[in-house]
Design a protein around this motif. Structure first.
Motif, PDB file in Angstrom:
ATOM      1  N   GLY A 153       0.854  -1.241  -0.091  1.00  0.00           N
ATOM      2  CA  GLY A 153      -0.011  -0.030   0.002  1.00  0.00           C
ATOM      3  C   GLY A 153       1.026   1.367  -0.021  1.00  0.00           C
ATOM      4  N   PRO A 154       1.410   1.546  -1.169  1.00  0.00           N
ATOM      5  CA  PRO A 154       2.181   2.886  -1.178  1.00  0.00           C
ATOM      6  C   PRO A 154       1.475   4.049  -1.113  1.00  0.00           C
ATOM      7  CG  PRO A 154       1.735   1.975  -3.470  1.00  0.00           C
ATOM      8  CD  PRO A 154       1.151   0.969  -2.477  1.00  0.00           C
ATOM      9  N   ASP A 169       4.165   2.011   7.323  1.00  0.00           N
ATOM     10  CA  ASP A 169       3.019   2.706   8.267  1.00  0.00           C
ATOM     11  C   ASP A 169       3.177   4.169   8.716  1.00  0.00           C
ATOM     12  OD1 ASP A 169       1.597   0.390   8.123  1.00  0.00           O
ATOM     13  OD2 ASP A 169       2.435  -0.468  10.068  1.00  0.00           O
ATOM     14  N   PRO A 170       3.769   5.172   7.674  1.00  0.00           N
ATOM     15  CA  PRO A 170       3.991   6.337   8.026  1.00  0.00           C
ATOM     16  C   PRO A 170       2.838   6.990   8.935  1.00  0.00           C
ATOM     17  CG  PRO A 170       3.303   6.311   5.828  1.00  0.00           C
ATOM     18  CD  PRO A 170       3.218   4.701   6.359  1.00  0.00           C
ATOM     19  N   GLN A 171       3.390   7.818  10.023  1.00  0.00           N
ATOM     20  CA  GLN A 171       2.571   8.375  10.860  1.00  0.00           C
ATOM     21  C   GLN A 171       1.324   9.551  10.022  1.00  0.00           C
ATOM     22  OE1 GLN A 171       4.813  10.379  13.882  1.00  0.00           O
ATOM     23  NE2 GLN A 171       5.704   8.268  14.718  1.00  0.00           N
ATOM     24  N   ARG A 199       1.452 -10.241   4.808  1.00  0.00           N
ATOM     25  CA  ARG A 199       1.558  -8.949   5.405  1.00  0.00           C
ATOM     26  C   ARG A 199       0.831  -7.900   4.440  1.00  0.00           C
ATOM     27  NH1 ARG A 199       7.354  -7.148   6.680  1.00  0.00           N
ATOM     28  NH2 ARG A 199       6.132  -5.371   7.276  1.00  0.00           N
ATOM     29  N   THR A 200       0.315  -6.735   4.858  1.00  0.00           N
ATOM     30  CA  THR A 200      -0.143  -5.974   4.223  1.00  0.00           C
ATOM     31  C   THR A 200       0.950  -4.836   4.667  1.00  0.00           C
ATOM     32  OG1 THR A 200      -2.545  -6.459   3.950  1.00  0.00           O
ATOM     33  CG2 THR A 200      -2.063  -4.072   3.916  1.00  0.00           C
ATOM     34  N   ILE A 201       1.785  -4.309   3.735  1.00  0.00           N
ATOM     35  CA  ILE A 201       2.644  -3.045   3.976  1.00  0.00           C
ATOM     36  C   ILE A 201       2.313  -2.045   3.363  1.00  0.00           C
ATOM     37  CG2 ILE A 201       5.038  -2.780   3.815  1.00  0.00           C
ATOM     38  CD1 ILE A 201       5.380  -5.971   3.249  1.00  0.00           C
ATOM     39  N   ARG A 202       1.957  -0.980   4.337  1.00  0.00           N
ATOM     40  CA  ARG A 202       1.830   0.487   3.868  1.00  0.00           C
ATOM     41  C   ARG A 202       2.984   1.387   4.048  1.00  0.00           C
ATOM     42  NH1 ARG A 202      -3.780  -0.492   4.147  1.00  0.00           N
ATOM     43  NH2 ARG A 202      -4.366  -1.814   5.540  1.00  0.00           N
ATOM     44  N   PHE A 203       3.359   1.979   3.089  1.00  0.00           N
ATOM     45  CA  PHE A 203       4.651   2.862   3.269  1.00  0.00           C
ATOM     46  C   PHE A 203       4.463   4.082   2.474  1.00  0.00           C
ATOM     47  CE2 PHE A 203       4.794   0.023  -0.563  1.00  0.00           C
ATOM     48  CZ  PHE A 203       5.610   0.841  -1.455  1.00  0.00           C
ATOM     49  N   GLY A 204       5.420   4.798   2.852  1.00  0.00           N
ATOM     50  CA  GLY A 204       5.699   6.087   2.002  1.00  0.00           C
ATOM     51  C   GLY A 204       7.141   6.525   2.172  1.00  0.00           C
ATOM     52  N   ALA A 217       9.755  -4.064  10.353  1.00  0.00           N
ATOM     53  CA  ALA A 217       8.283  -4.080  10.202  1.00  0.00           C
ATOM     54  C   ALA A 217       7.761  -5.363  10.521  1.00  0.00           C
ATOM     55  CB  ALA A 217       7.625  -3.465   9.232  1.00  0.00           C
ATOM     56  N   ALA A 218       8.404  -6.438  10.201  1.00  0.00           N
ATOM     57  CA  ALA A 218       8.139  -7.922  10.251  1.00  0.00           C
ATOM     58  C   ALA A 218       8.416  -8.415  11.713  1.00  0.00           C
ATOM     59  CB  ALA A 218       8.759  -8.599   9.172  1.00  0.00           C
ATOM     60  N   SER A 219       9.237  -7.602  12.623  1.00  0.00           N
ATOM     61  CA  SER A 219       9.756  -8.275  13.838  1.00  0.00           C
ATOM     62  C   SER A 219       8.885  -7.971  14.831  1.00  0.00           C
ATOM     63  CB  SER A 219      11.220  -7.845  14.003  1.00  0.00           C
ATOM     64  OG  SER A 219      11.091  -6.483  14.083  1.00  0.00           O
TER      65      SER A 219
END
Length: 219
Positions: A153-154, A169-171, A199-204, A217-219
């Motif tokens: 999820g960019p 997971d940017p704030q 995993r659903t990975i949201r990032f920026g 993020a996986a740990s």
């Protein structure tokens, strides 16, 4: 090295991804609808395969996907009529997930968007609602598929140069990010299934190197 099928092979992110994967030795096929785009895909080092995923049925998609090690969904209707948004971003995506399962291709990476969640906040009637609704349905279908899935999820996509660094997971919840970095994240996820499957990975944009951010993020 892996055989990777990219659905939506002429998108800006996909073209960047194809070059990354081809350069590292993977066998890459970019699925495109328009034959005029074949030269652009081949120029990245990938193979081009002309197929209209919007109209392909389950059997046709199963044959398309069979023989690969992984599928990357990077296709989209690109806005416009809600009917076509649902036809591509929901219905064709769901068929491709079912086809991957039928073909025995377990690894599936979905390129979604940062807000794809039940409480996405896009009101019915908003022009963006069909996309948000369609992507959510496809994402939920993938989670329930039993495949070795990852949903990416960019945030808002830019044409900025890549930094090689992200925040998971940017704030601020929006997470603008360069398309070139999205391509690098997809490549890293394909290279590291152990810490990214399920995993659903949201990032920026962020400060951590992509590989480190994904593992942390996986740990």
């Amino acid at each position: 090295m892996a055989r990777i099928l990219i659905i939506g092979g002429h998108g800006k992110v996909a073209l960047l991804l194809e070059r990354i994967l081809a350069d590292r030795g993977d066998t890459v096929t970019g699925v495109i609808r328009n034959p005029a785009h074949e030269e652009d895909v081949v120029g990245t080092g990938a193979q081009a395969l002309v197929a209209d995923i919007e109209t392909f049925d389950l059997d046709q998609l199963t044959n398309l996907i069979a023989g690969n090690d992984a599928v990357v969904w990077s296709a989209g209707a690109g806005g416009g009529a809600p009917e076509r948004t649902y036809a591509v971003d929901r219905d064709a995506a769901i068929r491709s997930i079912d086809a991957a399962a039928a073909a025995g291709v377990r690894r599936y990476v979905m390129v979604s968007w940062i807000g794809s969640k039940e409480d996405h906040g896009i009101p019915d009637g908003d022009p963006f609602f069909p996309y948000a609704d369609a992507k959510l349905a496809a994402d939920e279908h993938l989670r329930a598929s039993g495949l070795d899935w990852t949903i990416l999820g960019p945030g808002a996509l830019t044409l900025d140069p890549p930094t090689g660094r992200i925040a998971v997971d940017p704030q601020d919840g929006t997470g603008a990010v360069a398309r070139a970095d999205v391509a690098r994240v997809i490549a890293a996820v394909l290279d590291d299934p152990a810490s990214t499957i399920g995993r659903t990975i949201r990032f920026g944009n962020g400060d951590a190197a992509i590989d480190e951010a994904l593992r942390a993020a996986a740990s």
